[in-house]
Design an enzyme around this catalytic site. Structure first.
Site: not given
Ligand code: FRU
Length: 498
Positions: A168, A306, A98-99, A39, A36, A55, A223
């Site tokens: 992020d 999403w 995360f991002s 971002d 998978w 990600q 985000e």
């Molecule tokens: C955006 C998000 C970010 C987060 C990441 C998690 O698509 O939700 O805010 O860091 O994806 O995978």
């Protein structure tokens, strides 16, 4: 030293990558090495290469414990996979890496600033994610998480800022030699805001201000913020969650938002002049930008949504892809996007038609294909008699097609993937208002195996959607209700060369 979680991910991706046939991937959009992808992260130019992290959940084609995948490129078009860069293996990021983003430090090392997630047990037995910013430093290949982690925590939030929505970070080196970053956050009422921090060395960070606030207008959490100067203006890009629709500009769900304005140095706040969507299609989220060595601001987004990404028609061993890199500019208070100019070098087999009358259905010899770049100029054959509708259908066979249609009287451009092969009850259409002069419209349609990006009026707007259509559905046809005249320039895209 590479610890076990990362080592296992690297062994796994190396082993499983071989099971994905190149022709099952997009031809010129980046997809995950395995598993998978969401971002884009750490998009940066470092030691002669572009780095794009992402990600990444290597073990499944669905979202899971977040790693950072890693790819490098010299031209932003041909990507080479490198071993995964980060795995969730520390107390402060066990819930996921995360991002985040990347910057070069003064000693020449490459700094990754990302969000660490820690699961916090709640009184009712459930868990919530606490989010904080963390650093890993490396050489473009191997990265070490630093002992100072986490470097930004709830202690660094303004009053009311949520520690559950604090993520992020986007980092850059200011012209004043100071590092800055913006981080997405929510105020008490689950309302998005963007926080600004500064640092002399890139490691020790200080809270500066709330750069911008949603004030209940565009969705909830903001985000993946980005903030940069462009063409004499300041630009904020962010991806708001939970949007309500507004005319044809903003749609329900996760969206993209561009704010154009200025920066007030005394208050360290952004003064907003214009707002717009970044992309008007269905599949574009969480874009991140970087500067090229020759000063171009280039953006890549996650070519997904999403709300629909888990509703797939057929399972695959991998999922997710990036948009084409797009060059940004600001003109008359609007963000413009065009495919990076390097992309033109992949164009071959030019086929050109001028002044083709269309009324009813038309096909053109040599105009077909699934990896193409097609420029279309549309105009009424007679300005005194406006046409009702013009449409181009592509990725077409007897069963399938995806269509872009233009209704000049309503100034509406629609992308419709209802017949693209989807077997799910998800949204398949998006409509956008477009500017045109008496029915004259310019489109550039870039089609890859699993997506289409439509650049309208030289990048004034872009509509991006993914499609899951068998590759032998290659036909292209034009349709008009009324008398339309078109010019068509079509190229095949060949990215086999390096
Ligand atoms: C955006 C998000 C970010 C987060 C990441 C998690 O698509 O939700 O805010 O860091 O994806 O995978």
């Amino acid at each position: 030293m590479t610890n076990q979680t990362l080592r296992e991910a690297r062994e796994y991706e190396e082993m499983m990558e071989a099971h994905i046939a190149p022709e099952d991937r997009p031809a010129f959009h980046l997809s995950p090495r395995v598993g998978w992808m969401n971002d884009p992260n750490g998009f940066s130019y470092y030691q002669g290469e572009y780095h794009l992290f992402y990600q990444y959940h290597p073990y499944d084609s669905f979202w899971g414990p977040m790693h950072w995948g890693h790819a490098v490129s010299r031209d932003l078009l041909h990507w080479e996979y490198l071993p995964a860069a980060l795995a969730p293996d520390m107390p402060y990021d066990k819930g996921g890496c995360f991002s985040g983003s990347a910057v070069t430090l003064s000693d020449g090392s490459h700094l990754l600033l990302y969000t660490g997630v820690r699961k916090e047990p709640q009184a009712d037995g459930s868990f919530r994610d606490v989010q904080m910013q963390c650093i890993a430093i490396g050489d473009g290949r191997e990265y070490e998480k630093i002992p100072e982690n986490p470097v930004l925590t709830e202690k660094d939030l303004p009053e009311g800022g949520s520690r559950y929505d604090f993520r992020d970070p986007k980092v850059w080196l200011g012209e004043d030699g100071i590092y800055y970053c913006v981080v997405g956050n929510c105020a008490e009422d689950y309302d998005g805001q963007i926080l600004l921090y500064s640092s002399a060395d890139g490691i020790h960070w200080k809270y500066e201000s709330i750069l911008a606030k949603n004030n209940g207008r565009f969705g909830r959490m903001w985000e993946c913020p980005d903030f940069f100067a462009l063409d004499g203006k300041r630009v904020i890009l962010t991806s708001p969650t939970d949007m309500l629709p507004e005319g044809f500009e903003y749609h329900n769900g996760g969206g993209t938002l561009c704010l154009i304005g200025d920066f007030d140095k005394s208050t360290k706040t952004f003064s907003e002049e214009h707002n717009q969507a970044v992309d008007y299609g269905i599949d574009f989220y969480a874009p991140q930008t970087t500067l090229t060595p020759d000063g171009r601001r280039v953006m890549i987004g996650w070519m997904q949504n999403w709300d629909t990404c888990n509703m797939r028609s057929q399972p695959k061993s991998w999922f997710g892809q990036m948009s084409l890199p797009r060059e940004l500019s600001v003109r008359n208070g609007r963000l413009y996007q065009s495919p990076i100019r390097e992309f033109d070098e992949l164009r071959c087999n030019r086929v050109e038609y001028r002044n083709v009358p269309v009324n009813g259905l038309v096909r053109l010899e040599g105009v077909e294909g699934r990896q193409i770049d097609m420029e279309l100029q549309i105009r009424p054959a007679d300005k005194a008699k406006m046409f009702q509708k013009f449409a181009v259908r592509f990725a077409q066979d007897k069963i399938h097609h995806t269509a872009i249609s233009f209704r000049p009287m309503e100034s509406i451009l629609k992308v419709d993937r209802k017949f693209s092969g989807s077997r799910r009850a998800i949204i398949h259409q998006r409509r956008s208002l477009v500017n045109h002069e008496e029915g004259e419209l310019k489109l550039r349609v870039i089609l890859d195996r699993l997506s289409v990006e439509v650049f309208v009026n030289d990048g004034e707007q872009v509509m991006t959607v993914t499609i899951d259509t068998p590759q032998d559905a290659k036909e292209i046809s034009f349709f008009a209700d009324g008398d339309v005249m078109i010019d068509v320039v079509k190229y095949d895209i060949d990215n086999s060369g390096r």
